[in-house]
Design a protein around this motif. Structure first.
Motif, PDB file in Angstrom:
ATOM      1  N   VAL A 198       0.865  -1.180   0.000  1.00 54.18           N
ATOM      2  CA  VAL A 198       0.000   0.000   0.000  1.00 54.18           C
ATOM      3  C   VAL A 198       0.901   1.229   0.000  1.00 54.18           C
ATOM      4  CG1 VAL A 198      -0.210   0.069   2.539  1.00 54.18           C
ATOM      5  CG2 VAL A 198      -1.928   1.206   1.101  1.00 54.18           C
ATOM      6  N   VAL A 199       0.561   2.207  -0.860  1.00 54.12           N
ATOM      7  CA  VAL A 199       1.349   3.438  -0.947  1.00 54.12           C
ATOM      8  C   VAL A 199       0.398   4.613  -1.173  1.00 54.12           C
ATOM      9  CG1 VAL A 199       3.460   2.379  -1.832  1.00 54.12           C
ATOM     10  CG2 VAL A 199       1.683   3.109  -3.430  1.00 54.12           C
ATOM     11  N   ASN A 200       0.883   5.805  -0.874  1.00 53.01           N
ATOM     12  CA  ASN A 200       0.130   6.998  -1.237  1.00 53.01           C
ATOM     13  C   ASN A 200      -0.095   7.012  -2.744  1.00 53.01           C
ATOM     14  OD1 ASN A 200       1.772   7.683   1.314  1.00 53.01           O
ATOM     15  ND2 ASN A 200       0.189   9.245   1.274  1.00 53.01           N
ATOM     16  N   GLU A 201      -1.223   7.537  -3.183  1.00 51.55           N
ATOM     17  CA  GLU A 201      -1.598   7.449  -4.587  1.00 51.55           C
ATOM     18  C   GLU A 201      -0.659   8.212  -5.512  1.00 51.55           C
ATOM     19  OE1 GLU A 201      -5.561   8.877  -4.855  1.00 51.55           O
ATOM     20  OE2 GLU A 201      -5.092  10.905  -4.160  1.00 51.55           O
ATOM     21  N   PHE A 202       0.155   9.141  -4.967  1.00 51.94           N
ATOM     22  CA  PHE A 202       1.087   9.873  -5.830  1.00 51.94           C
ATOM     23  C   PHE A 202       2.335   9.059  -6.157  1.00 51.94           C
ATOM     24  CE2 PHE A 202       2.398  10.977  -1.529  1.00 51.94           C
ATOM     25  CZ  PHE A 202       3.783  10.877  -1.590  1.00 51.94           C
ATOM     26  N   ILE A 203       2.517   7.885  -5.539  1.00 50.62           N
ATOM     27  CA  ILE A 203       3.672   7.030  -5.826  1.00 50.62           C
ATOM     28  C   ILE A 203       3.333   6.117  -7.007  1.00 50.62           C
ATOM     29  CG2 ILE A 203       5.162   5.193  -4.937  1.00 50.62           C
ATOM     30  CD1 ILE A 203       5.700   7.806  -3.576  1.00 50.62           C
ATOM     31  N   PRO A 204       4.102   6.144  -8.096  1.00 47.27           N
ATOM     32  CA  PRO A 204       3.801   5.310  -9.264  1.00 47.27           C
ATOM     33  C   PRO A 204       4.285   3.868  -9.076  1.00 47.27           C
ATOM     34  CG  PRO A 204       5.758   6.614  -9.700  1.00 47.27           C
ATOM     35  CD  PRO A 204       5.269   7.039  -8.333  1.00 47.27           C
ATOM     36  N   LEU A 205       3.812   3.228  -8.020  1.00 47.99           N
ATOM     37  CA  LEU A 205       4.325   1.910  -7.686  1.00 47.99           C
ATOM     38  C   LEU A 205       3.978   0.871  -8.741  1.00 47.99           C
ATOM     39  CD1 LEU A 205       5.110   0.359  -4.485  1.00 47.99           C
ATOM     40  CD2 LEU A 205       3.358  -0.932  -5.693  1.00 47.99           C
ATOM     41  N   GLY A 206       2.773   0.967  -9.322  1.00 49.06           N
ATOM     42  CA  GLY A 206       2.398   0.002 -10.345  1.00 49.06           C
ATOM     43  C   GLY A 206       3.377  -0.019 -11.505  1.00 49.06           C
ATOM     44  N   LYS A 207       3.775   1.152 -11.971  1.00 45.23           N
ATOM     45  CA  LYS A 207       4.725   1.248 -13.078  1.00 45.23           C
ATOM     46  C   LYS A 207       6.113   0.784 -12.671  1.00 45.23           C
ATOM     47  CE  LYS A 207       6.678   4.641 -16.313  1.00 45.23           C
ATOM     48  NZ  LYS A 207       6.649   6.078 -16.735  1.00 45.23           N
ATOM     49  N   LYS A 208       6.579   1.245 -11.505  1.00 47.33           N
ATOM     50  CA  LYS A 208       7.919   0.887 -11.052  1.00 47.33           C
ATOM     51  C   LYS A 208       8.050  -0.609 -10.772  1.00 47.33           C
ATOM     52  CE  LYS A 208       9.485   5.259  -8.980  1.00 47.33           C
ATOM     53  NZ  LYS A 208      10.834   5.260  -9.564  1.00 47.33           N
ATOM     54  N   SER A 209       6.971  -1.226 -10.296  1.00 43.04           N
ATOM     55  CA  SER A 209       7.042  -2.626  -9.900  1.00 43.04           C
ATOM     56  C   SER A 209       7.299  -3.555 -11.078  1.00 43.04           C
ATOM     57  CB  SER A 209       5.747  -3.038  -9.202  1.00 43.04           C
ATOM     58  OG  SER A 209       4.655  -3.015 -10.104  1.00 43.04           O
ATOM     59  N   LEU A 210       6.986  -3.115 -12.307  1.00 42.65           N
ATOM     60  CA  LEU A 210       7.165  -3.989 -13.470  1.00 42.65           C
ATOM     61  C   LEU A 210       8.629  -4.188 -13.829  1.00 42.65           C
ATOM     62  CD1 LEU A 210       4.159  -2.831 -15.674  1.00 42.65           C
ATOM     63  CD2 LEU A 210       4.327  -4.800 -14.135  1.00 42.65           C
ATOM     64  N   HIS A 211       9.534  -3.464 -13.168  1.00 39.59           N
ATOM     65  CA  HIS A 211      10.963  -3.761 -13.311  1.00 39.59           C
ATOM     66  C   HIS A 211      11.347  -4.983 -12.477  1.00 39.59           C
ATOM     67  CE1 HIS A 211      11.924  -0.082 -15.476  1.00 39.59           C
ATOM     68  NE2 HIS A 211      11.201   0.591 -14.600  1.00 39.59           N
ATOM     69  N   TYR A 212      10.476  -5.381 -11.542  1.00 40.15           N
ATOM     70  CA  TYR A 212      10.819  -6.441 -10.597  1.00 40.15           C
ATOM     71  C   TYR A 212       9.799  -7.573 -10.544  1.00 40.15           C
ATOM     72  CZ  TYR A 212      13.588  -2.459  -9.093  1.00 40.15           C
ATOM     73  OH  TYR A 212      14.436  -1.380  -9.083  1.00 40.15           O
ATOM     74  N   PHE A 213       8.581  -7.323 -11.068  1.00 42.03           N
ATOM     75  CA  PHE A 213       7.515  -8.316 -11.044  1.00 42.03           C
ATOM     76  C   PHE A 213       6.884  -8.411 -12.430  1.00 42.03           C
ATOM     77  CE2 PHE A 213       7.931  -7.015  -6.666  1.00 42.03           C
ATOM     78  CZ  PHE A 213       7.700  -8.177  -5.943  1.00 42.03           C
ATOM     79  N   SER A 214       6.331  -9.583 -12.736  1.00 44.94           N
ATOM     80  CA  SER A 214       5.720  -9.771 -14.058  1.00 44.94           C
ATOM     81  C   SER A 214       4.353  -9.112 -14.158  1.00 44.94           C
ATOM     82  CB  SER A 214       5.610 -11.267 -14.376  1.00 44.94           C
ATOM     83  OG  SER A 214       4.823 -11.931 -13.398  1.00 44.94           O
ATOM     84  N   SER A 215       3.692  -8.889 -13.017  1.00 42.91           N
ATOM     85  CA  SER A 215       2.381  -8.239 -13.084  1.00 42.91           C
ATOM     86  C   SER A 215       2.117  -7.435 -11.817  1.00 42.91           C
ATOM     87  CB  SER A 215       1.261  -9.274 -13.263  1.00 42.91           C
ATOM     88  OG  SER A 215       1.116 -10.068 -12.109  1.00 42.91           O
ATOM     89  N   CYS A 237      -3.297   3.585  -2.556  1.00 41.20           N
ATOM     90  CA  CYS A 237      -3.492   2.505  -3.523  1.00 41.20           C
ATOM     91  C   CYS A 237      -2.918   1.216  -2.950  1.00 41.20           C
ATOM     92  CB  CYS A 237      -2.801   2.819  -4.845  1.00 41.20           C
ATOM     93  SG  CYS A 237      -3.544   4.175  -5.767  1.00 41.20           S
ATOM     94  N   VAL A 238      -3.680   0.132  -3.067  1.00 40.39           N
ATOM     95  CA  VAL A 238      -3.225  -1.189  -2.645  1.00 40.39           C
ATOM     96  C   VAL A 238      -2.972  -2.020  -3.901  1.00 40.39           C
ATOM     97  CG1 VAL A 238      -3.779  -3.294  -1.378  1.00 40.39           C
ATOM     98  CG2 VAL A 238      -4.529  -1.074  -0.492  1.00 40.39           C
ATOM     99  N   TYR A 239      -1.773  -2.606  -3.988  1.00 40.89           N
ATOM    100  CA  TYR A 239      -1.373  -3.391  -5.152  1.00 40.89           C
ATOM    101  C   TYR A 239      -1.058  -4.828  -4.750  1.00 40.89           C
ATOM    102  CZ  TYR A 239      -0.575   0.966  -7.779  1.00 40.89           C
ATOM    103  OH  TYR A 239      -0.715   2.179  -8.408  1.00 40.89           O
ATOM    104  N   ARG A 240      -1.361  -5.732  -5.666  1.00 41.54           N
ATOM    105  CA  ARG A 240      -0.863  -7.099  -5.581  1.00 41.54           C
ATOM    106  C   ARG A 240       0.158  -7.282  -6.688  1.00 41.54           C
ATOM    107  NH1 ARG A 240      -4.027 -12.989  -5.781  1.00 41.54           N
ATOM    108  NH2 ARG A 240      -2.317 -14.102  -6.805  1.00 41.54           N
ATOM    109  N   LEU A 241       1.357  -7.706  -6.325  1.00 37.82           N
ATOM    110  CA  LEU A 241       2.463  -7.898  -7.264  1.00 37.82           C
ATOM    111  C   LEU A 241       2.783  -9.383  -7.344  1.00 37.82           C
ATOM    112  CD1 LEU A 241       4.770  -5.039  -5.905  1.00 37.82           C
ATOM    113  CD2 LEU A 241       2.901  -4.861  -7.572  1.00 37.82           C
ATOM    114  N   ASP A 242       2.762  -9.932  -8.547  1.00 43.00           N
ATOM    115  CA  ASP A 242       2.988 -11.364  -8.747  1.00 43.00           C
ATOM    116  C   ASP A 242       4.179 -11.600  -9.655  1.00 43.00           C
ATOM    117  OD1 ASP A 242       0.629 -13.073  -7.568  1.00 43.00           O
ATOM    118  OD2 ASP A 242      -0.321 -11.290  -8.442  1.00 43.00           O
ATOM    119  N   GLY A 243       4.772 -12.772  -9.502  1.00 39.80           N
ATOM    120  CA  GLY A 243       5.815 -13.221 -10.409  1.00 39.80           C
ATOM    121  C   GLY A 243       7.097 -12.428 -10.317  1.00 39.80           C
ATOM    122  N   PRO A 244       7.879 -12.554  -9.215  1.00 40.19           N
ATOM    123  CA  PRO A 244       9.179 -11.898  -9.170  1.00 40.19           C
ATOM    124  C   PRO A 244      10.027 -12.325 -10.367  1.00 40.19           C
ATOM    125  CG  PRO A 244       8.993 -13.584  -7.459  1.00 40.19           C
ATOM    126  CD  PRO A 244       7.629 -13.391  -8.008  1.00 40.19           C
TER     127      PRO A 244
END
Length: 345
Positions: free
Chosen positions: A304-321, A332-339
């Motif tokens: 979970v991060v403040n909505e101004f953090i682009p975590l969804g975009k940044k996470s794709l450098h480390y996770f498949s989805s 914003c709450v994200y689920r990150l799968d597939g390291p």
């Protein structure tokens, strides 16, 4: 502040204790070293100081653990009043009579008020000097600490069970110590649907007093590894694990960097990306990188991060989805799968 701080530390380093928090980190990053002692409540600073100071102490501002007296203590004041008052009180343990406490801070740090309070507490006259945009208060200890001159530190060392946080134990000195963080509550609300199977290994990155782990434990039987950079958080989280009978360990770590690869089925994290928090480099990437490295290939992370953090975009450098589970109340709450390959075993 680094120039003034460095000057004070170098005048008599063998008889000086440096009390360091986040305001002091830039000086250590610059390659500075000195032959005195350092005490900090932050694990990253304690590790960074190794090899650059004589002794590096990591604790919740317990000055008695240095087991010696100093002629000078140098302290860039912390953000929280209870912490500053506690440190000033504790200085009586580590300074002999005639010893000196040097307080540093900017105009908005409360340094003028702290200078007056320290003078009263030490039985000395108020001293305050302006150095550019910073202030320096030099205080000579003339009298032992008594009940009359002790500053109100809100019972700083004491853990207390609070109804506001479901009876969990917490204390001053850690972020949001007396409330449930809104983002953490939103993240915990997704646990029942996205929990792992019983027996899974869970890493709680930036655990604080342990709210996320204790909430997830209500959903099943898991083994937890909880980490935090803050000494007060570790003390509180260990006590809550004990009281709630959670299986696992609570260990100091800088964003999980010290933990082994591929040890977790699930990582849960509410990282310190709050507006106004001092950002150190790309903190988002560090948390994401370590989360991916800690996970088994079939594992997932819940952030979970403040909505101004682009975590969804940044996470794709480390996770498949990356799936956005929830956007509410500025979080914003994200689920990150597939390291991705190279980050997990």
């Amino acid at each position: 502040m680094s120039t003034l701080l460095q000057q004070l530390l170098m005048e008599n380093p063998s008889e000086t204790l440096w009390i360091a928090d986040e305001n002091s980190k830039s000086l250590l990053f610059s390659g500075f070293s000195y032959s005195g002692d350092l005490l900090t409540n932050r694990w990253d600073i304690a590790r960074l100081a190794e090899g650059k100071v004589r002794h590096s102490f990591f604790n919740d501002f317990r000055l008695d653990e240095t087991e010696r007296h100093y002629r000078r203590i140098v302290y860039p004041v912390s953000k929280e009043k209870a912490v500053v008052h506690h440190v000033i009180n504790e200085c009586h343990r580590a300074l002999g009579l005639g010893g000196e406490l040097a307080l540093l801070g900017g105009k908005q740090s409360g340094i003028k008020t702290y200078a007056a309070k320290t003078a009263s507490c030490f039985g000395s006259s108020k001293q305050l000097e302006k150095h550019g945009s910073e202030y320096l208060s030099l205080n000579i200890l003339h009298s032992p600490l008594s009940a009359e001159n002790r500053l109100d530190e809100d019972n700083y060392p004491e853990l207390r069970a609070l109804e506001k946080i479901d009876g969990l134990c917490s204390k001053p000195g850690l972020f949001g110590w007396n409330k449930v963080d809104t983002g953490s509550a939103l993240l915990a609300g997704t646990f029942d649907e996205h929990k792992p199977t019983d027996g899974a290994s869970v890493v709680d990155l930036g655990c604080g007093y342990g709210y996320l782990s204790t909430e997830l434990a209500k959903c099943g039987d898991f083994h937890f590894t909880a980490t935090d950079n803050n000494a007060a958080a570790l003390i509180a989280c260990r006590e809550n694990f004990k009281r709630r009978d959670l299986r696992g360990t609570v260990v100091p770590s800088d964003a999980g960097a010290e933990l082994g690869d591929g040890i977790a089925d699930l990582v849960i994290c509410n990282p310190p990306f709050h507006q106004g928090f001092q950002m150190e480099g790309d903190l988002t990437s560090r948390f994401l990188s370590n989360a991916a490295r800690l996970l088994r290939r079939s594992g997932r992370a819940l952030f979970v991060v403040n909505e101004f953090i682009p975590l969804g975009k940044k996470s794709l450098h480390y996770f498949s989805s990356a799936k956005l589970l929830l956007r509410d109340k500025g979080f914003c709450v994200y689920r990150l799968d597939g390291p991705l390959d190279g980050t997990a075993k």
